[in-house]
Design a protein around this motif. Structure first.
Motif, PDB file in Angstrom:
ATOM      1  N   ALA A  49       0.810  -1.214   0.000  1.00 20.53           N
ATOM      2  CA  ALA A  49       0.000   0.000   0.000  1.00 20.53           C
ATOM      3  C   ALA A  49       0.846   1.269   0.000  1.00 20.53           C
ATOM      4  CB  ALA A  49      -0.928  -0.001   1.214  1.00 20.53           C
ATOM      5  N   ARG A  50       2.146   1.156   0.204  1.00 27.55           N
ATOM      6  CA  ARG A  50       3.002   2.339   0.208  1.00 27.55           C
ATOM      7  C   ARG A  50       3.028   2.980  -1.178  1.00 27.55           C
ATOM      8  NH1 ARG A  50       8.376   0.059   3.419  1.00 27.55           N
ATOM      9  NH2 ARG A  50       7.373  -0.260   5.463  1.00 27.55           N
ATOM     10  N   PRO A  51       3.046   4.297  -1.254  1.00 31.81           N
ATOM     11  CA  PRO A  51       3.066   4.966  -2.567  1.00 31.81           C
ATOM     12  C   PRO A  51       4.413   4.808  -3.259  1.00 31.81           C
ATOM     13  CG  PRO A  51       3.279   6.572  -0.790  1.00 31.81           C
ATOM     14  CD  PRO A  51       3.001   5.257  -0.123  1.00 31.81           C
ATOM     15  N   ALA A  52       4.425   5.097  -4.548  1.00 29.86           N
ATOM     16  CA  ALA A  52       5.670   5.043  -5.313  1.00 29.86           C
ATOM     17  C   ALA A  52       6.656   6.078  -4.787  1.00 29.86           C
ATOM     18  CB  ALA A  52       5.371   5.295  -6.787  1.00 29.86           C
ATOM     19  N   ASP A  53       7.942   5.772  -4.884  1.00 31.00           N
ATOM     20  CA  ASP A  53       8.977   6.718  -4.471  1.00 31.00           C
ATOM     21  C   ASP A  53      10.096   6.710  -5.513  1.00 31.00           C
ATOM     22  OD1 ASP A  53      10.560   4.429  -3.945  1.00 31.00           O
ATOM     23  OD2 ASP A  53       9.859   4.354  -1.872  1.00 31.00           O
ATOM     24  N   GLU A  54      11.181   7.386  -5.211  1.00 32.70           N
ATOM     25  CA  GLU A  54      12.274   7.541  -6.177  1.00 32.70           C
ATOM     26  C   GLU A  54      12.891   6.194  -6.553  1.00 32.70           C
ATOM     27  OE1 GLU A  54      16.581   9.876  -6.580  1.00 32.70           O
ATOM     28  OE2 GLU A  54      15.223  10.309  -4.897  1.00 32.70           O
ATOM     29  N   ASN A  55      13.013   5.294  -5.583  1.00 35.60           N
ATOM     30  CA  ASN A  55      13.619   3.989  -5.841  1.00 35.60           C
ATOM     31  C   ASN A  55      12.621   2.951  -6.340  1.00 35.60           C
ATOM     32  OD1 ASN A  55      16.233   4.772  -5.029  1.00 35.60           O
ATOM     33  ND2 ASN A  55      15.691   4.469  -2.866  1.00 35.60           N
ATOM     34  N   HIS A  56      11.332   3.234  -6.172  1.00 30.14           N
ATOM     35  CA  HIS A  56      10.290   2.300  -6.602  1.00 30.14           C
ATOM     36  C   HIS A  56       9.223   3.069  -7.386  1.00 30.14           C
ATOM     37  CE1 HIS A  56      12.078   0.702  -2.853  1.00 30.14           C
ATOM     38  NE2 HIS A  56      12.003  -0.469  -3.471  1.00 30.14           N
ATOM     39  N   PRO A  57       9.559   3.481  -8.617  1.00 28.61           N
ATOM     40  CA  PRO A  57       8.636   4.312  -9.399  1.00 28.61           C
ATOM     41  C   PRO A  57       7.331   3.604  -9.754  1.00 28.61           C
ATOM     42  CG  PRO A  57      10.459   3.552 -10.759  1.00 28.61           C
ATOM     43  CD  PRO A  57      10.803   3.201  -9.356  1.00 28.61           C
ATOM     44  N   ALA A  87      -3.086   0.881 -12.971  1.00 24.31           N
ATOM     45  CA  ALA A  87      -2.389   1.920 -12.204  1.00 24.31           C
ATOM     46  C   ALA A  87      -1.908   3.046 -13.107  1.00 24.31           C
ATOM     47  CB  ALA A  87      -1.206   1.313 -11.454  1.00 24.31           C
ATOM     48  N   ASP A  88      -1.326   2.694 -14.256  1.00 28.10           N
ATOM     49  CA  ASP A  88      -0.807   3.719 -15.153  1.00 28.10           C
ATOM     50  C   ASP A  88      -0.688   3.136 -16.557  1.00 28.10           C
ATOM     51  OD1 ASP A  88       0.031   6.177 -15.943  1.00 28.10           O
ATOM     52  OD2 ASP A  88       1.994   6.089 -14.980  1.00 28.10           O
ATOM     53  N   VAL A  89      -0.606   4.047 -17.548  1.00 28.44           N
ATOM     54  CA  VAL A  89      -0.514   3.640 -18.954  1.00 28.44           C
ATOM     55  C   VAL A  89       0.611   4.424 -19.614  1.00 28.44           C
ATOM     56  CG1 VAL A  89      -1.741   3.370 -21.134  1.00 28.44           C
ATOM     57  CG2 VAL A  89      -3.020   3.297 -18.978  1.00 28.44           C
ATOM     58  N   LEU A  90       1.541   3.715 -20.234  1.00 27.46           N
ATOM     59  CA  LEU A  90       2.600   4.343 -21.014  1.00 27.46           C
ATOM     60  C   LEU A  90       2.197   4.250 -22.484  1.00 27.46           C
ATOM     61  CD1 LEU A  90       5.425   5.617 -21.177  1.00 27.46           C
ATOM     62  CD2 LEU A  90       6.360   3.292 -21.339  1.00 27.46           C
ATOM     63  N   VAL A  91       1.958   5.405 -23.111  1.00 27.03           N
ATOM     64  CA  VAL A  91       1.441   5.441 -24.476  1.00 27.03           C
ATOM     65  C   VAL A  91       2.541   5.848 -25.449  1.00 27.03           C
ATOM     66  CG1 VAL A  91      -0.301   6.402 -26.020  1.00 27.03           C
ATOM     67  CG2 VAL A  91      -0.855   6.038 -23.598  1.00 27.03           C
ATOM     68  N   HIS A  92       2.722   5.045 -26.485  1.00 22.97           N
ATOM     69  CA  HIS A  92       3.653   5.358 -27.571  1.00 22.97           C
ATOM     70  C   HIS A  92       2.819   5.631 -28.827  1.00 22.97           C
ATOM     71  CE1 HIS A  92       7.214   5.217 -30.107  1.00 22.97           C
ATOM     72  NE2 HIS A  92       6.574   4.370 -30.909  1.00 22.97           N
TER      73      HIS A  92
END
Length: 289
Positions: free
Chosen positions: A59-67, A276-281
């Motif tokens: 449940a921890r949010p994303a951080d610099e080491n775990h994007p 959670a997220d989408v990377l669009v090309h």
């Protein structure tokens, strides 16, 4: 996520009470099968605690080491749970076989009540955890539900072993111990299945075709999208991260195609909460060249 943690805690409490009940009943009632099932429930206390830790970290949010967030720990928890089940099952089966030759008295008839209580309680837990695990897509909670289902099944096997030994003690005195052996085998098989499912997710195995079709449908429903060339998804905990190759009019400006990509990403995240997220090309559509 809070509800999942509550269910994990509830599972620990119920499994702890059932373990104490069955181990005590098995010891004083001379039933190896009931004792084996009690120790399996005791292992459930540890596995439910492991699930609780995994859900809390995930449940921890994303951080610099775990994007991508900390969701993978939730899948890893499911894999560790499978290892524990495998080891516990082997131990239970071994003790069930090695102790059968020493049996001289049949189990007490009252131990059946301990098994009936356990089966009823585990049935209730299975229904709760499966329903919520599917709702939030939690691998570890579903694994924990499957573990409770195995406990319910092993309870039925133990009950059958005790009943068989009581029906005809002269012929089936060792049926109680053989019931304990079968309980262990069931736990071993469950552990292997949980490890396999978790390993597939750790290897970024694609989700089922219906899930991928749903992502494509949402993307194609966005204005100015000419097509979807490629679509990949991988699970990171409770949600998926999607890689999408989007086809647009090749005459579009960079700004316009970027706006289309943003609309696609927002539409997928809004309509599919398990993404959670989408990377669009963005690529030029061959149908418009």
């Amino acid at each position: 996520m809070d509800r999942a943690r509550q269910l994990a805690i509830l599972g620990m409490v119920v499994s702890g009470c059932l373990a104490a009940l069955k181990i005590t009943a098995g010891w004083f009632g001379r039933s190896a099968a009931v004792s084996a099932d009690g120790f399996e429930s005791a292992a459930d206390v540890f596995t439910s605690g492991l699930v609780l830790v995994g859900l809390t970290i995930a449940a921890r949010p994303a951080d610099e080491n775990h994007p991508y967030g900390h969701g993978r720990i939730e899948i890893l928890t499911g894999f560790l749970l499978g290892i524990i089940l495998f080891g516990a099952g082997c131990t239970i089966s071994w003790h069930g076989l090695t102790g059968s030759a020493d049996e001289t008295l049949p189990p007490a008839s009252w131990v059946i009540w301990a098994m009936l209580i356990s089966i009823a309680a585990k049935s209730w837990l299975v229904a709760l955890k499966f329903r919520h695990g599917r709702k939030i897509g939690s691998s570890s909670l579903l694994a924990d539900a499957a573990n409770d289902g195995v406990d319910m099944l092993s309870g039925l096997v133990a009950l059958a072993g005790v009943a068989t030994a009581l029906i005809n003690p002269d012929r089936f005195l060792r049926a109680d111990h053989y019931g304990a052996f079968v309980v262990g085998i069931i736990v071993v098989v469950s552990g292997i299945r949980v490890m396999y499912q978790s390993a597939m997710q750790l290897m970024d195995t694609m989700p089922d075709e219906n899930t991928m079709t749903r992502i494509r449908e949402v993307a194609l429903g966005v204005r100015d999208v000419a097509g979807v060339e490629k679509c990949f998804a991988r699970k990171t905990g409770l949600q998926y991260h999607v890689d999408l190759h989007l086809e647009v009019d090749p005459e579009m400006t960079v700004r316009a195609s970027h706006d289309v990509a943003c609309r696609v990403r927002d539409s997928i995240r809004d309509q599919l909460p398990w993404v959670a997220d989408v990377l669009v090309h963005v690529e030029p559509s061959p149908r418009t060249t």
